[in-house]
Design a protein around this motif. Structure first.
Motif, PDB file in Angstrom:
ATOM      1  N   PRO A   1       0.823  -1.218   0.000  1.00 33.18           N
ATOM      2  CA  PRO A   1       0.000   0.000   0.000  1.00 33.18           C
ATOM      3  C   PRO A   1       0.856   1.267   0.000  1.00 33.18           C
ATOM      4  CG  PRO A   1      -0.900  -1.602   1.525  1.00 33.18           C
ATOM      5  CD  PRO A   1       0.409  -2.154   1.051  1.00 33.18           C
ATOM      6  N   LEU A   2       0.363   2.288  -0.668  1.00 28.26           N
ATOM      7  CA  LEU A   2       1.119   3.523  -0.863  1.00 28.26           C
ATOM      8  C   LEU A   2       1.574   4.132   0.464  1.00 28.26           C
ATOM      9  CD1 LEU A   2       2.180   5.803  -2.685  1.00 28.26           C
ATOM     10  CD2 LEU A   2      -0.098   6.841  -2.565  1.00 28.26           C
ATOM     11  N   ASN A   3       0.663   4.281   1.419  1.00 36.14           N
ATOM     12  CA  ASN A   3       1.031   4.911   2.688  1.00 36.14           C
ATOM     13  C   ASN A   3       2.100   4.112   3.419  1.00 36.14           C
ATOM     14  OD1 ASN A   3      -0.825   6.898   2.175  1.00 36.14           O
ATOM     15  ND2 ASN A   3      -2.361   6.140   3.613  1.00 36.14           N
ATOM     16  N   THR A   4       1.974   2.794   3.382  1.00 39.74           N
ATOM     17  CA  THR A   4       2.973   1.941   4.039  1.00 39.74           C
ATOM     18  C   THR A   4       4.337   2.123   3.394  1.00 39.74           C
ATOM     19  OG1 THR A   4       1.290   0.285   4.613  1.00 39.74           O
ATOM     20  CG2 THR A   4       3.594  -0.441   4.598  1.00 39.74           C
ATOM     21  N   ARG A   5       4.363   2.083   2.088  1.00 43.66           N
ATOM     22  CA  ARG A   5       5.640   2.200   1.368  1.00 43.66           C
ATOM     23  C   ARG A   5       6.268   3.571   1.586  1.00 43.66           C
ATOM     24  NH1 ARG A   5       6.403   3.983  -3.607  1.00 43.66           N
ATOM     25  NH2 ARG A   5       4.244   3.617  -4.248  1.00 43.66           N
ATOM     26  N   LEU A   6       5.453   4.615   1.541  1.00 41.39           N
ATOM     27  CA  LEU A   6       5.988   5.967   1.734  1.00 41.39           C
ATOM     28  C   LEU A   6       6.559   6.146   3.139  1.00 41.39           C
ATOM     29  CD1 LEU A   6       3.280   8.172  -0.032  1.00 41.39           C
ATOM     30  CD2 LEU A   6       5.609   7.699  -0.825  1.00 41.39           C
ATOM     31  N   PHE A   7       5.872   5.583   4.146  1.00 38.82           N
ATOM     32  CA  PHE A   7       6.361   5.755   5.518  1.00 38.82           C
ATOM     33  C   PHE A   7       7.652   4.978   5.741  1.00 38.82           C
ATOM     34  CE2 PHE A   7       6.665   5.015  10.064  1.00 38.82           C
ATOM     35  CZ  PHE A   7       6.478   6.303  10.546  1.00 38.82           C
ATOM     36  N   ILE A   8       7.741   3.768   5.193  1.00 38.33           N
ATOM     37  CA  ILE A   8       8.977   2.984   5.336  1.00 38.33           C
ATOM     38  C   ILE A   8      10.141   3.718   4.684  1.00 38.33           C
ATOM     39  CG2 ILE A   8      10.154   0.876   4.608  1.00 38.33           C
ATOM     40  CD1 ILE A   8       7.523  -0.606   4.969  1.00 38.33           C
ATOM     41  N   ASP A   9       9.925   4.232   3.475  1.00 40.18           N
ATOM     42  CA  ASP A   9      10.996   4.964   2.775  1.00 40.18           C
ATOM     43  C   ASP A   9      11.403   6.206   3.568  1.00 40.18           C
ATOM     44  OD1 ASP A   9      10.908   3.081   0.779  1.00 40.18           O
ATOM     45  OD2 ASP A   9       9.725   4.311  -0.603  1.00 40.18           O
ATOM     46  N   HIS A  10      10.419   6.914   4.094  1.00 37.68           N
ATOM     47  CA  HIS A  10      10.692   8.119   4.880  1.00 37.68           C
ATOM     48  C   HIS A  10      11.480   7.768   6.134  1.00 37.68           C
ATOM     49  CE1 HIS A  10       9.900  12.107   6.633  1.00 37.68           C
ATOM     50  NE2 HIS A  10       9.615  11.467   7.762  1.00 37.68           N
ATOM     51  N   LEU A  11      11.051   6.712   6.814  1.00 35.38           N
ATOM     52  CA  LEU A  11      11.695   6.317   8.057  1.00 35.38           C
ATOM     53  C   LEU A  11      13.140   5.877   7.827  1.00 35.38           C
ATOM     54  CD1 LEU A  11      11.123   6.052  11.055  1.00 35.38           C
ATOM     55  CD2 LEU A  11      10.340   3.712  10.654  1.00 35.38           C
ATOM     56  N   LYS A  12      13.365   5.103   6.775  1.00 36.79           N
ATOM     57  CA  LYS A  12      14.732   4.668   6.473  1.00 36.79           C
ATOM     58  C   LYS A  12      15.640   5.864   6.213  1.00 36.79           C
ATOM     59  CE  LYS A  12      14.105   0.004   4.618  1.00 36.79           C
ATOM     60  NZ  LYS A  12      14.260  -0.870   3.432  1.00 36.79           N
TER      61      LYS A  12
END
Length: 297
Positions: free
Chosen positions: A277-288
């Motif tokens: 899901p878009l929100n999940t992927r965006l948050f993981i990328d942001h967090l990394k």
């Protein structure tokens, strides 16, 4: 009747354990809900629920079917969301689970910057009990790596590596026996989380174990443990990233700098699907990206 409609109704009934409540959740009548469940049971050739006058409970077959049904709907919803990602503005609720320590001391600053960037997203931060395994009720679970965790319904990605060091307050150091080696720690009280109190030891970078035989305070509330350490109640093993403020203020200082835990990993777990899901992927990328630049373990 179609499979997706019937599957959503099955999941709603499994959650609410009431035809009336499940029907209200799905916006249909109790009679329509009953027909959907009858249909899917006939298609599968099994009974998914046992029904009484008061309760509706999953059968053994129903319990077995539930994670498969969840996985199908997650993948279908992700596929629909993925199809228009190019023009889609991130929105909706992202459910994240983490321990109190990780949530308040690691995630919160990066949640703030994420929401500043994606203002239409809402984040629901749920408390994960220390040692609890990830589950499908959350979009994302941030926790230590579980080497023995093997779930066909999950995927995971490493966020970063870290080690735990030994710290004490200046006041403690002044009023207690000097610590020059690991052997000296037998004379000192430790401050522990429930997880490490039950585990009874910590693996060290040298390959040996340090046994927690002498402790006087146990809590899963990191703020309480830190306050106990600052007040001079005992010593604490912790990653420096959790105590940047205390280190900067000088209320906690390192002991035996060469004594470190074995390398550990912080992971992000999320439901497995063809399309993340878009929100999940965006948050993981942001967090990394943020952890790489701001966290020193």
């Amino acid at each position: 009747m179609d499979w997706l409609t019937a599957t959503r109704s099955f999941i709603a009934l499994a959650e609410h354990e009431s035809f009336t409540l499940a029907a209200e959740h799905e916006g249909v009548s109790a009679s329509a809900m009953s027909k959907r469940i009858d249909w899917i049971e006939k298609q599968l050739g099994i009974s998914l629920f046992t029904r009484t006058t008061r309760l509706v409970k999953l059968t053994t077959a129903g319990h077995s079917f539930l994670p498969k049904a969840n996985a199908v709907l997650i993948q279908f919803d992700a596929m629909i969301n993925h199809s228009d990602e190019a023009t889609k503005v991130p929105s909706g609720t992202l459910k994240i689970a983490a321990t109190l320590a990780v949530g308040s001391h690691i995630l919160l600053p990066h949640i703030q910057t994420f929401l500043a960037k994606y203002s239409q997203v809402t984040i629901q931060l749920n408390v994960l009990n220390p040692g609890a395994l990830p589950d499908l009720r959350n979009d994302l679970v941030i926790t230590r790596q579980f080497e023995q965790f093997d779930s066909a319904a999950h995927k995971g990605t490493r966020l970063l590596d870290y080690q735990m060091h030994l710290f004490a307050s200046p006041d403690y150091i002044e009023h207690h026996a000097e610590v020059q080696s690991i052997d000296d720690l037998a004379q000192h009280k430790m401050l522990l989380s429930n997880y490490y109190q039950k585990k009874g030891h910590i693996e060290l970078s040298c390959g040996s174990r340090f046994l927690f035989n002498n402790y006087n305070f146990v809590s899963d509330n990191l703020d309480s443990i830190l306050e106990a350490a600052i007040q001079g109640m005992g010593l604490i093993f912790i990653s420096p990233s959790y105590i940047q403020k205390q280190l900067h203020e000088g209320t906690l200082v390192p002991l035996l700098p060469k004594l470190r835990s074995a390398t550990k990993q912080l992971w992000a777990y999320y439901p497995k699907s063809t399309f993340v899901p878009l929100n999940t992927r965006l948050f993981i990328d942001h967090l990394k990206q943020q952890l790489t630049h701001s966290v020193s373990f």
